[in-house]
Design a protein around this motif. Sequence first.
Motif, mmCIF file in Angstrom:
data_model
loop_
_atom_site.group_PDB
_atom_site.id
_atom_site.type_symbol
_atom_site.label_atom_id
_atom_site.label_comp_id
_atom_site.label_asym_id
_atom_site.label_seq_id
_atom_site.Cartn_x
_atom_site.Cartn_y
_atom_site.Cartn_z
ATOM 1 N N ARG A 127 0.875 -1.171 0.000
ATOM 2 C CA ARG A 127 0.000 0.000 0.000
ATOM 3 C C ARG A 127 0.907 1.215 0.000
ATOM 4 O O ARG A 127 1.793 1.340 0.859
ATOM 5 N N SER A 167 -4.101 6.897 -1.464
ATOM 6 C CA SER A 167 -3.209 5.739 -1.546
ATOM 7 C C SER A 167 -3.725 4.742 -2.571
ATOM 8 O O SER A 167 -4.866 4.822 -3.031
ATOM 9 N N THR A 169 -2.990 0.302 -3.818
ATOM 10 C CA THR A 169 -2.365 -0.974 -3.477
ATOM 11 C C THR A 169 -1.840 -1.624 -4.749
ATOM 12 O O THR A 169 -2.569 -1.737 -5.742
#
Length: 252
Positions: A127, A167, A169
Amino acid sequence: GRRTGPARRPAASPRRPASARRPAATPPPQTLLYHKPKGLVVTHSDELGRETVYSRLTSDAALPAALRQQGALHAVGRLDQNTSGLLLLTTDGRLLHHVTNPTAHSRAAAGSYAEGGGAVSKTYVARVARLNASAVERLRRGGVGLGGGLGESGPAEVELLEERGASCTLRLTLREGKNRQVRRMLHGVGSSVIELRRTHVGRLCLGGLAAGEWRLLSASEIEASLGYAAAGETAPPPLSSGEGGGGEGGGG
């Protein structure tokens, strides 16, 4: 002259049982797949007094007694303190060399454990601070400066799994093992790692192991998953501060 009696044979020394005459058999190598929790360091001793993978494992009564002895197990690569996930530990020095050294393979690479003739692949889920499509393409293509005299990254498989707020992943698969490579690669494209976990080494995966759990691997599983077959006596793993070849497991 006087005749002497027949010559006496020296008394036979007592026969030792056959088991006492045979050299001790070399125990077969053993390899452990461990789900390393975040917070442990991968070193036999730590000058800062942090808890190590080895102190955690040697206090586990379920681990075979021979593997709880000081120095019995050696990490196959490393994961840094803030990285969790799949860590191999072994008594087999040749296996350690096979996984961490790109030129160590004795046969042509095949399948996902060493595609392209490089070292055994390592896969991570990270992440990270959100990055754009051009940064992802740079990671795939390679050539990202790593700093610290480590040169540039090679090509990597990169898959975007999720985007959430600031963010995202990623799943990254590497076939080289430079110190803290995933973190350095992300920094090199203007991002940073928030959380990092290694999920695979070759075809080996964590499966259902929770953090802190481990299982022993069979020889057939190691051969099928890593392309390695133990032959003859095993070489002892090297004892060095840079244990396992490549800090953070060659990539974390």
